[in-house]
Design an enzyme around this catalytic site. Structure first.
Site, short mmCIF file in Angstrom:
data_model
loop_
_atom_site.label_atom_id
_atom_site.label_comp_id
_atom_site.label_asym_id
_atom_site.label_seq_id
_atom_site.Cartn_x
_atom_site.Cartn_y
_atom_site.Cartn_z
N MET A 33 100.25 17.80 -103.14
CA MET A 33 100.17 18.38 -101.80
C MET A 33 101.58 18.65 -101.26
SD MET A 33 96.88 16.78 -99.98
CE MET A 33 97.58 15.22 -99.52
N HIS A 37 108.61 14.15 -104.00
CA HIS A 37 109.58 13.05 -104.09
C HIS A 37 109.65 12.59 -105.55
CE1 HIS A 37 105.99 10.58 -104.27
NE2 HIS A 37 105.61 11.02 -103.07
N GLY A 39 108.27 10.28 -107.10
CA GLY A 39 106.97 9.98 -107.71
C GLY A 39 106.39 11.23 -108.35
N HIS A 40 106.35 12.32 -107.58
CA HIS A 40 105.86 13.60 -108.13
C HIS A 40 106.76 14.04 -109.30
CE1 HIS A 40 104.71 14.04 -103.72
NE2 HIS A 40 103.55 14.14 -104.31
N GLN A 156 91.61 7.85 -107.53
CA GLN A 156 91.59 9.30 -107.79
C GLN A 156 91.60 9.58 -109.29
OE1 GLN A 156 93.74 12.44 -105.39
NE2 GLN A 156 95.22 12.14 -107.01
N SER A 188 105.86 7.81 -101.18
CA SER A 188 104.73 8.59 -100.67
C SER A 188 105.27 9.61 -99.67
CB SER A 188 103.74 7.65 -99.97
OG SER A 188 102.85 8.41 -99.17
N ARG A 190 103.84 10.38 -97.13
CA ARG A 190 103.51 9.84 -95.80
C ARG A 190 104.54 8.82 -95.32
NH1 ARG A 190 97.76 10.54 -97.53
NH2 ARG A 190 96.87 12.06 -96.07
P1 AMP Z 1 100.01 13.93 -103.47
O1 AMP Z 1 101.01 15.00 -103.23
O2 AMP Z 1 100.19 12.73 -102.60
O3 AMP Z 1 98.59 14.44 -103.51
O4 AMP Z 1 100.29 13.39 -104.94
C1 AMP Z 1 100.27 14.24 -106.04
C2 AMP Z 1 100.29 13.41 -107.31
O5 AMP Z 1 101.48 12.62 -107.33
C3 AMP Z 1 99.11 12.43 -107.39
O6 AMP Z 1 98.65 12.38 -108.73
C4 AMP Z 1 99.73 11.13 -106.96
O7 AMP Z 1 99.08 10.00 -107.47
C5 AMP Z 1 101.12 11.26 -107.54
N1 AMP Z 1 102.05 10.37 -106.84
C6 AMP Z 1 102.27 10.28 -105.50
N2 AMP Z 1 103.13 9.28 -105.22
C7 AMP Z 1 103.46 8.72 -106.41
C8 AMP Z 1 104.30 7.63 -106.79
N3 AMP Z 1 104.98 6.91 -105.89
N4 AMP Z 1 104.41 7.34 -108.10
C9 AMP Z 1 103.71 8.05 -109.03
N5 AMP Z 1 102.90 9.08 -108.73
C10 AMP Z 1 102.77 9.41 -107.44
#
Ligand code: AMP
Length: 293
Positions: A33, A37, A39-40, A156, A188, A190
């Site tokens: 979304m 960061h 994580g992504h 998820q 995150s 958020r």
């Molecule tokens: P989102 O943009 O929050 O929908 O996340 C997109 C993808 O990135 C999802 O598969 C999340 O699980 C993954 N994601 C988000 N935060 C992290 C994190 N801290 N570590 C690993 N993957 C993450």
């Protein structure tokens, strides 16, 4: 650094994918979304290592937000996302509009049952229907061989796997580890909502997971109620925190456990002020008996 292409148009994107398939390229896909960061980026880096081409989608999906949730205020930064996606090795950023994804007359939804009725699904009715519908659409548009999801959203991953299995989707789901700040907070998009005081309060999520890990692995505590009590106590002195749930479940079925006999997944959702954060920790099989081995 590779050149990052950006496409919003579904037709143009499909034409490019067709070219890639004809050239025999394998495609790895990272749905997001946005507000990317590290994580992504860890997902993108992994996808780049395992595929010829990597697509990152950036789409804040209205379907997966409840009416009281933060769809309107969800952070957005497409320019920053372009940079971060390119830096991590993406080839294509696919950033469609809501009208492109859900044009007038859109009336088809994908729903996984069972696995969606607990945990996040219990607090956020309709959330996973939004997730499975958008991911199914994205898989159809982008036709990847592999798709990368973070364990940060552990349920998820289970829901997507269920959908792929049940609907025979020709894509391999690859779960990737949670990336954290040095102080333990799971990264995150958020987190950007948090004030300095809320950020400090938010550290209690990962701290409570660490505590549970120590109690299981060092003290051999296997009674779930006892572990949940100890985790709950981590928040008692933090007025900014309000626990939504703390659960200890079987990592595959996500069914709640009473006693830990093998692997377990510890999950929690906590409101820090108005921001709802989630985190989890997988304790691998027999980890709790390590001391005796
Ligand atoms: P989102 O943009 O929050 O929908 O996340 C997109 C993808 O990135 C999802 O598969 C999340 O699980 C993954 N994601 C988000 N935060 C992290 C994190 N801290 N570590 C690993 N993957 C993450």
């Amino acid at each position: 650094m590779k050149i990052l292409q950006q496409l919003n148009d579904i037709k143009a994107t499909r034409a490019l994918i067709k070219e890639w398939h004809q050239a025999g390229y394998s495609i790895g896909f990272v749905p997001t979304m946005g507000y990317l960061h590290e994580g992504h980026q860890s997902l993108i880096t992994r996808a780049a290592a395992e595929n010829d081409k990597v697509i990152v989608s950036v789409f804040v999906n209205p379907l997966q937000f409840g009416p009281e949730e933060d769809y309107g205020s969800y952070p957005r930064d497409l320019k920053g996302d372009q940079q971060r996606a390119a830096q991590a090795g993406a080839d294509l950023l696919f950033a469609p509009t809501v009208a492109q994804m859900y044009p007038e007359g859109f009336e088809t939804f994908v729903t996984a049952y069972g696995v969606t009725d607990k945990l996040e699904g219990a607090t956020r009715p309709g959330h996973f229907r939004g997730v499975t519908t958008v991911v199914a659409k994205l898989f159809n548009i982008l036709q990847p061989q592999r798709a990368y999801f973070g364990q940060k959203d552990a349920q998820q991953v289970a829901v997507i796997r269920q959908m792929v299995r049940d609907l025979n989707m020709p894509v391999t789901i690859i779960p990737c580890p949670i990336i954290r700040e040095a102080d333990g907070l799971a990264k995150s998009s958020r987190n950007t909502y948090l004030t300095a005081a809320e950020y400090q309060a938010a550290l209690s999520l990962s701290q409570s997971l660490k505590l549970a890990e120590t109690l299981i692995q060092t003290d051999n505590i296997v009674a779930v109620e006892q572990l949940k009590k100890a985790m709950t106590a981590c928040f008692s002195s933090i007025p900014l925190a309000r626990i939504d749930y703390i659960k200890i479940v079987d990592p595959i079925s996500l069914e709640e456990l009473a006693v830990i006999t093998d692997s377990c997944l510890i999950l929690l959702a906590v409101y820090i002020g108005k921001t709802r954060l989630i985190d989890n920790l997988l304790i691998e099989g027999r980890g709790y008996t390590k001391k005796e081995e």
